[in-house]
Design an enzyme around this catalytic site. Structure first.
Site, mmCIF file in Angstrom:
data_model
loop_
_atom_site.group_PDB
_atom_site.id
_atom_site.type_symbol
_atom_site.label_atom_id
_atom_site.label_comp_id
_atom_site.label_asym_id
_atom_site.label_seq_id
_atom_site.Cartn_x
_atom_site.Cartn_y
_atom_site.Cartn_z
ATOM 1 N N HIS A 51 -3.571 -4.985 0.219
ATOM 2 C CA HIS A 51 -2.879 -5.448 1.277
ATOM 3 C C HIS A 51 -3.170 -7.707 1.550
ATOM 4 O O HIS A 51 -4.511 -7.748 2.068
ATOM 5 C CB HIS A 51 -3.515 -4.962 2.684
ATOM 6 C CG HIS A 51 -3.716 -4.062 2.999
ATOM 7 N ND1 HIS A 51 -2.860 -3.354 4.319
ATOM 8 C CD2 HIS A 51 -4.092 -2.984 2.418
ATOM 9 C CE1 HIS A 51 -2.559 -2.265 4.251
ATOM 10 N NE2 HIS A 51 -3.756 -1.448 2.920
ATOM 11 N N CYS A 74 0.711 -1.675 -0.453
ATOM 12 C CA CYS A 74 -0.042 -0.071 -0.322
ATOM 13 C C CYS A 74 1.017 1.712 -0.080
ATOM 14 O O CYS A 74 1.773 1.759 -1.065
ATOM 15 C CB CYS A 74 -0.943 -0.142 1.313
ATOM 16 S SG CYS A 74 -2.272 0.920 0.350
ATOM 17 N N GLU A 120 -1.688 -9.498 3.036
ATOM 18 C CA GLU A 120 -1.266 -9.617 5.358
ATOM 19 C C GLU A 120 -2.874 -9.879 5.582
ATOM 20 O O GLU A 120 -2.721 -11.277 6.558
ATOM 21 C CB GLU A 120 -1.016 -9.095 5.839
ATOM 22 C CG GLU A 120 -1.121 -7.590 6.553
ATOM 23 C CD GLU A 120 -1.316 -6.264 5.141
ATOM 24 O OE1 GLU A 120 -1.185 -6.563 4.147
ATOM 25 O OE2 GLU A 120 -1.665 -5.502 5.687
HETATM 26 N N1 GLN Z 1 -2.280 6.467 2.449
HETATM 27 C C1 GLN Z 1 -2.038 5.789 1.425
HETATM 28 C C2 GLN Z 1 -3.947 6.110 0.670
HETATM 29 O O1 GLN Z 1 -4.296 6.395 1.607
HETATM 30 C C3 GLN Z 1 -1.618 4.265 1.633
HETATM 31 C C4 GLN Z 1 -2.811 3.339 2.540
HETATM 32 C C5 GLN Z 1 -2.390 2.577 3.248
HETATM 33 O O2 GLN Z 1 -1.172 1.902 3.051
HETATM 34 N N2 GLN Z 1 -2.957 1.620 4.189
HETATM 35 O O3 GLN Z 1 -4.180 6.016 -0.561
#
Ligand code: GLN
EC number: 6.3.4.2
Length: 544
Positions: free
Chosen positions: A510, A384, A512
């Protein structure tokens, strides 16, 4: 199999952090391994509608389900233990309960009645508890009640449990009370008094615990179990010891030894059998008997708190066991990494994961970390925000776009390689408005990820607002960073790779959240394997 769903309520006494989630998940595992269809639900007594807006310092990781619910991290344990997806229905907060009751009041559904905690809030709680049972998908629903008995905010939940036990009938709903039996080293004794008091507090609300699970640092002698049974109105075989374990994955076996599953099934009037936990035990064996060790750096800004990256740490445990290697995770605070010290901080690592996150703090350190691992051929997984930082780093240092940035941190940049999607631009509410939950992703032929997933198309869970800016795709690809995973409907870039690097993968989603004991996540398994190979190459180079 049963026709009516049975309910198990898990309450906590004496202190918080006793591990109700792990006990609930372990019990569920044992019941599932005897053929029962089980799910677990968590009721959280705080006023936030969900933990999505909570700072990880407050509440640890926010766990995201397939249906895009932002939930308590205990749901992660449920999924990892049971290998079954959970949903919004598995996590309810006081905020959500009140929100729903207030909406009903505004719609006039209470027909002019005064709306009160009892019966309106308690009815709403009871409805939420039975929602999973009524789906017909489960024989047993375990409901974990957050907080500690005696807290003002848990009272409506305890009252709902009291009522439900009457509604459901004796052997259709039971209460397990998780409590602490502390050891006073000065006296050399285990003490039962706090447990007696918390059981009494529960009784003041009209709820009698059926089973006590006692967290302890030392074995509970027979006389002490007898004493607890006598003072707390429970049978002696319903006093279960839960001794400190070296890993949470030992807890199902510890509960099996203590007969927790047996006594639960007996009280629910259900048949018990020998649970089939062979696969589980094989995993535990591999986890405890690794053949080698590697060190992976976890670069984030909440690294001092274990719970903030819970699912990532657990995914490494699953992937480590799969590769028969111990993955030592070294937390590196991104705020303290800079181009001068990056070699010192990361030079010895076998792999580097740049973590998800929000906001500006620590991002320069993340970018320096990506540059270092990219240039030094160290295996890299970006998740992310970690993936977004990889795109920024590549744009700045390879494409030469010095001001490349994400508009999350720099709204003025002339090179917004990461930016907001159109439909996000008008959103003002913070809660529940990100791109959330499972989305499909097509994998490019010939890519590393296609080989890892052994699939043409996958679905993975998301939690972010910002996206790879498609305008830069051709430029980045020409320079060596390939977009190898695309959303089939929108074309959004979900995965980037650098084919020239031994193992460099950034994912917008994600992975995970989907790693379980029975199904270690392929991306984590491959990343650990690549790190293990890197470690071996380093070792053989030193010997030579
Ligand atoms: N801050 C980033 C976004 O909103 C990444 C979010 C995250 O890592 N979950 O796109």
């Amino acid at each position: 199999m049963t026709t009516t769903t049975k309910y198990i309520f898990v309450t906590g006494g004496v202190t918080s952090s006793l591990g109700k989630g792990i006990i609930a998940a372990s019990l569920a595992k044992l019941l599932q391994a005897q053929g029962y269809r089980v799910t677990i639900q968590k009721l959280d007594p705080y006023i936030n509608v969900d933990p999505g807006t909570l700072n990880p310092y407050e509440h640890g990781e926010c766990y995201v389900t397939e249906d895009g619910a932002e939930t308590d991290l205990d749901l992660g344990h449920y999924e990892r233990f049971l290998n079954r997806p959970t949903s919004q229905a598995n996590n309810v907060t006081t905020g959500r309960i009140y929100q729903s009751v207030i909406q009903k009041e505004r719609r006039g559904e209470f027909l002019g009645k005064t709306v009160q905690v009892v019966p309106h809030i308690t009815d709403e709680i009871k409805e939420r508890v039975q929602m999973l049972g009524k789906s017909g998908d489960y024989d047993i629903v375990i409901t974990e009640i957050g907080g500690t008995v005696g807290d003002i905010e848990s009272l409506p939940y305890i009252e709902a449990v009291r009522q439900l036990r009457w509604d459901l009938g004796e052997d259709n709903g039971i209460v397990i009370h998780l409590t602490l039996v502390p050891y006073l080293s000065a006296a050399g004794e285990l003490k039962t008094k706090p447990t007696q008091h918390s059981v009494k507090t529960l009784m003041e609300s009209g709820v009698q615990a059926d089973i006590l699970v006692c967290r302890t640092e030392h074995n509970l002698p027979k006389e002490l179990r007898r004493k607890l049974a006598l003072f707390c109105n429970v049978k002696e075989n319903a006093v279960i010891q839960s001794i400190d374990a070296s890993t949470i994955y030992d807890v199902p076996n510890l509960m099996l030894e203590e007969g927790l599953d047996k006594v639960v099934l007996e009280k629910l009037n259900l048949k018990s059998a020998t649970p089939d936990i062979d696969t589980w035990n094989k995993f535990v064996h591999r986890h405890k008997n690794p053949k080698s060790e590697i060190t992976i750096g976890l670069i984030g800004k909440y690294v001092e708190l274990q719970d903030s990256y819970k699912s990532i740490l657990e995914a490494f445990i699953h992937a480590g066991a799969e590769n028969e290697v111990k993955v030592r995770v070294e937390s590196v605070h991104s705020e303290y990494i800079n181009s001068d010290n990056v070699k010192l901080k990361l030079g010895h690592l076998d792999g580097v994961l740049v973590a998800p996150g929000f906001g500006e703090r620590g991002i320069d350190g993340k970018i320096d970390a990506v540059k270092f691992v990219r240039e030094n051929n160290i295996p890299f997984l970006g998740i992310c925000l970690g993936m977004q930082m990889a795109v920024i780093e590549f744009s700045r240092n390879v494409l030469g776009l010095a001001d490349a940035a994400s508009t999350e941190m720099d709204t003025e940049t002339s090179n917004p390689v990461i930016g907001l999607m159109e439909d996000q631009k008008t959103i003002t509410d913070k809660g529940g408005t990100m791109r959330l939950g499972a989305w499909a992703c097509d994998l490019e032929i010939g890519s590393v990820v296609r080989d890892i997933y052994k699939a043409e198309s996958i679905t993975e869970r998301h939690r972010h607002r910002y996206e790879f800016n498609g305008k830069y795709k051709a430029q980045l690809e020409a320079a060596g960073m390939k977009a190898t995973g695309l959303n089939p409907d929108t074309g959004l870039v979900e995965i980037v790779e650098i084919p020239e690097h031994p193992w460099f993968v950034g994912v917008q989603y994600h992975p995970e959240y989907k790693s379980t004991v029975a199904n270690p996540h392929p991306l984590f398994v491959a990343f650990v394997k690549a790190s293990l190979n890197f470690n071996k190459r380093k070792k053989s180079a030193t010997v030579a």
